[in-house]
Design a protein around this motif. Structure first.
Motif, PDB file in Angstrom:
ATOM      1  N   VAL A  89      46.073  38.292  30.791  1.00 34.55           N
ATOM      2  CA  VAL A  89      47.313  37.546  31.003  1.00 34.55           C
ATOM      3  C   VAL A  89      47.612  36.757  29.740  1.00 34.55           C
ATOM      4  O   VAL A  89      46.744  36.082  29.192  1.00 34.55           O
ATOM      5  CB  VAL A  89      47.194  36.618  32.228  1.00 34.55           C
ATOM      6  CG1 VAL A  89      48.474  35.856  32.449  1.00 34.55           C
ATOM      7  CG2 VAL A  89      46.855  37.430  33.461  1.00 34.55           C
ATOM      8  N   ALA A  90      48.845  36.826  29.264  1.00 38.99           N
ATOM      9  CA  ALA A  90      49.226  36.185  28.022  1.00 38.99           C
ATOM     10  C   ALA A  90      49.945  34.862  28.238  1.00 38.99           C
ATOM     11  O   ALA A  90      50.510  34.313  27.311  1.00 38.99           O
ATOM     12  CB  ALA A  90      50.125  37.116  27.209  1.00 38.99           C
ATOM     13  N   ASP A  91      49.932  34.313  29.463  1.00 40.08           N
ATOM     14  CA  ASP A  91      50.579  33.034  29.712  1.00 40.08           C
ATOM     15  C   ASP A  91      49.652  32.117  30.486  1.00 40.08           C
ATOM     16  O   ASP A  91      48.531  32.482  30.819  1.00 40.08           O
ATOM     17  CB  ASP A  91      51.906  33.215  30.456  1.00 40.08           C
ATOM     18  CG  ASP A  91      51.748  33.876  31.817  1.00 40.08           C
ATOM     19  OD1 ASP A  91      50.615  34.185  32.206  1.00 40.08           O
ATOM     20  OD2 ASP A  91      52.759  34.080  32.492  1.00 40.08           O
ATOM     21  N   ASN A  92      50.120  30.904  30.770  1.00 43.72           N
ATOM     22  CA  ASN A  92      49.298  29.918  31.476  1.00 43.72           C
ATOM     23  C   ASN A  92      49.686  29.808  32.944  1.00 43.72           C
ATOM     24  O   ASN A  92      49.692  28.718  33.508  1.00 43.72           O
ATOM     25  CB  ASN A  92      49.383  28.561  30.782  1.00 43.72           C
ATOM     26  CG  ASN A  92      50.773  27.974  30.830  1.00 43.72           C
ATOM     27  OD1 ASN A  92      51.743  28.652  31.128  1.00 43.72           O
ATOM     28  ND2 ASN A  92      50.870  26.700  30.526  1.00 43.72           N
ATOM     29  N   SER A  93      49.960  30.906  33.582  1.00 41.68           N
ATOM     30  CA  SER A  93      50.365  30.895  34.984  1.00 41.68           C
ATOM     31  C   SER A  93      49.205  30.665  35.942  1.00 41.68           C
ATOM     32  O   SER A  93      49.430  30.327  37.097  1.00 41.68           O
ATOM     33  CB  SER A  93      51.061  32.216  35.324  1.00 41.68           C
ATOM     34  OG  SER A  93      50.181  33.284  35.101  1.00 41.68           O
ATOM     35  N   GLY A  94      47.981  30.848  35.504  1.00 42.06           N
ATOM     36  CA  GLY A  94      46.817  30.643  36.354  1.00 42.06           C
ATOM     37  C   GLY A  94      46.003  31.891  36.592  1.00 42.06           C
ATOM     38  O   GLY A  94      44.874  31.822  37.049  1.00 42.06           O
ATOM     39  N   ALA A  95      46.551  33.052  36.301  1.00 39.32           N
ATOM     40  CA  ALA A  95      45.819  34.303  36.448  1.00 39.32           C
ATOM     41  C   ALA A  95      45.034  34.583  35.171  1.00 39.32           C
ATOM     42  O   ALA A  95      45.405  34.138  34.093  1.00 39.32           O
ATOM     43  CB  ALA A  95      46.784  35.444  36.736  1.00 39.32           C
ATOM     44  N   LEU A  96      43.944  35.310  35.304  1.00 39.74           N
ATOM     45  CA  LEU A  96      43.118  35.671  34.150  1.00 39.74           C
ATOM     46  C   LEU A  96      43.113  37.171  33.880  1.00 39.74           C
ATOM     47  O   LEU A  96      43.246  37.595  32.745  1.00 39.74           O
ATOM     48  CB  LEU A  96      41.683  35.191  34.364  1.00 39.74           C
ATOM     49  CG  LEU A  96      41.477  33.691  34.437  1.00 39.74           C
ATOM     50  CD1 LEU A  96      40.041  33.380  34.806  1.00 39.74           C
ATOM     51  CD2 LEU A  96      41.841  33.053  33.127  1.00 39.74           C
ATOM     52  N   VAL A 131      51.569  44.585  39.487  1.00 37.68           N
ATOM     53  CA  VAL A 131      50.159  44.290  39.237  1.00 37.68           C
ATOM     54  C   VAL A 131      49.560  43.550  40.419  1.00 37.68           C
ATOM     55  O   VAL A 131      50.267  42.927  41.209  1.00 37.68           O
ATOM     56  CB  VAL A 131      49.974  43.454  37.950  1.00 37.68           C
ATOM     57  CG1 VAL A 131      50.417  44.222  36.739  1.00 37.68           C
ATOM     58  CG2 VAL A 131      50.697  42.142  38.042  1.00 37.68           C
ATOM     59  N   VAL A 132      48.248  43.629  40.507  1.00 38.51           N
ATOM     60  CA  VAL A 132      47.486  42.815  41.440  1.00 38.51           C
ATOM     61  C   VAL A 132      46.587  41.911  40.602  1.00 38.51           C
ATOM     62  O   VAL A 132      46.046  42.317  39.586  1.00 38.51           O
ATOM     63  CB  VAL A 132      46.682  43.678  42.443  1.00 38.51           C
ATOM     64  CG1 VAL A 132      45.642  44.516  41.743  1.00 38.51           C
ATOM     65  CG2 VAL A 132      46.052  42.826  43.516  1.00 38.51           C
ATOM     66  N   ILE A 133      46.468  40.664  41.021  1.00 41.41           N
ATOM     67  CA  ILE A 133      45.672  39.685  40.286  1.00 41.41           C
ATOM     68  C   ILE A 133      44.213  39.843  40.693  1.00 41.41           C
ATOM     69  O   ILE A 133      43.872  39.740  41.860  1.00 41.41           O
ATOM     70  CB  ILE A 133      46.185  38.269  40.553  1.00 41.41           C
ATOM     71  CG1 ILE A 133      47.621  38.167  40.063  1.00 41.41           C
ATOM     72  CG2 ILE A 133      45.299  37.237  39.898  1.00 41.41           C
ATOM     73  CD1 ILE A 133      48.323  36.917  40.445  1.00 41.41           C
ATOM     74  N   ILE A 147      48.825  30.566  41.956  1.00 43.23           N
ATOM     75  CA  ILE A 147      48.572  32.002  42.035  1.00 43.23           C
ATOM     76  C   ILE A 147      47.182  32.239  42.604  1.00 43.23           C
ATOM     77  O   ILE A 147      46.223  31.598  42.204  1.00 43.23           O
ATOM     78  CB  ILE A 147      48.726  32.635  40.644  1.00 43.23           C
ATOM     79  CG1 ILE A 147      50.177  32.497  40.220  1.00 43.23           C
ATOM     80  CG2 ILE A 147      48.289  34.068  40.645  1.00 43.23           C
ATOM     81  CD1 ILE A 147      50.482  33.035  38.877  1.00 43.23           C
ATOM     82  N   GLU A 148      47.093  33.172  43.543  1.00 42.82           N
ATOM     83  CA  GLU A 148      45.824  33.457  44.204  1.00 42.82           C
ATOM     84  C   GLU A 148      45.329  34.849  43.836  1.00 42.82           C
ATOM     85  O   GLU A 148      46.097  35.718  43.448  1.00 42.82           O
ATOM     86  CB  GLU A 148      45.997  33.366  45.711  1.00 42.82           C
ATOM     87  CG  GLU A 148      46.397  31.985  46.195  1.00 42.82           C
ATOM     88  CD  GLU A 148      46.647  31.957  47.686  1.00 42.82           C
ATOM     89  OE1 GLU A 148      46.464  33.002  48.339  1.00 42.82           O
ATOM     90  OE2 GLU A 148      47.027  30.896  48.177  1.00 42.82           O
ATOM     91  N   LYS A 149      44.040  35.027  43.996  1.00 48.88           N
ATOM     92  CA  LYS A 149      43.420  36.328  43.776  1.00 48.88           C
ATOM     93  C   LYS A 149      43.958  37.316  44.805  1.00 48.88           C
ATOM     94  O   LYS A 149      44.238  36.953  45.940  1.00 48.88           O
ATOM     95  CB  LYS A 149      41.910  36.185  43.898  1.00 48.88           C
ATOM     96  CG  LYS A 149      41.146  37.415  43.548  1.00 48.88           C
ATOM     97  CD  LYS A 149      39.662  37.157  43.642  1.00 48.88           C
ATOM     98  CE  LYS A 149      38.895  38.439  43.436  1.00 48.88           C
ATOM     99  NZ  LYS A 149      37.469  38.230  43.572  1.00 48.88           N
TER     100      LYS A 149
END
Length: 122
Positions: free
Chosen positions: A10-17, A41-43, A52-54
């Motif tokens: 992930v290239a932003d700070n939304s909370g996903a890795l 996509v799925v996180i 944002i959740e897994k």
């Protein structure tokens, strides 16, 4: 080329890795996605304290790709990783910062909001 089951950073700070591509969105019968394409996509990994959740399914835009990207003038760009930016239904990025280098061709695809949040534009 990004195809289903491809893992992306992930290239932003939304909370996903980590993200995993499910399918390419849009027209065309090609199953591969390139820079500037929308993907579903799925996180796979996320911070616990963000919205944002897994295992959440969302839409993202590809901003970096390991596959070579050739410009009109003949220069070739190649990144070390596959990366995407999470977006909402209106097309705005979910994060407030974009990390890493972004190519300037995204301006041609009308992603000016992503370019304005990026630190480095190649």
């Amino acid at each position: 080329m990004i195809q289903p089951q491809t893992f992306l950073n992930v290239a932003d700070n939304s909370g996903a890795l980590k993200l995993m591509c499910i399918q390419k969105k849009g027209i065309g019968n090609n199953s591969y996605a390139h820079i500037g394409d929308f993907i579903v996509v799925v996180i796979k990994e996320a911070f616990g304290c963000m919205n944002i959740e897994k295992s959440e399914v969302t839409i993202a835009i590809i901003v970096r790709m390991r596959q070579e990207f050739k410009r009109q003038n003949g220069t070739i760009l190649k990144y070390d990783e596959n990366a995407a930016v999470l977006i909402d239904k209106e097309g705005n990025p979910k994060g407030t910062r974009i990390f890493g280098a972004i190519i300037r061709e995204l301006k041609l695809f009308n992603f000016t909001k992503i370019i304005s949040l990026a630190n480095e534009i190649l």
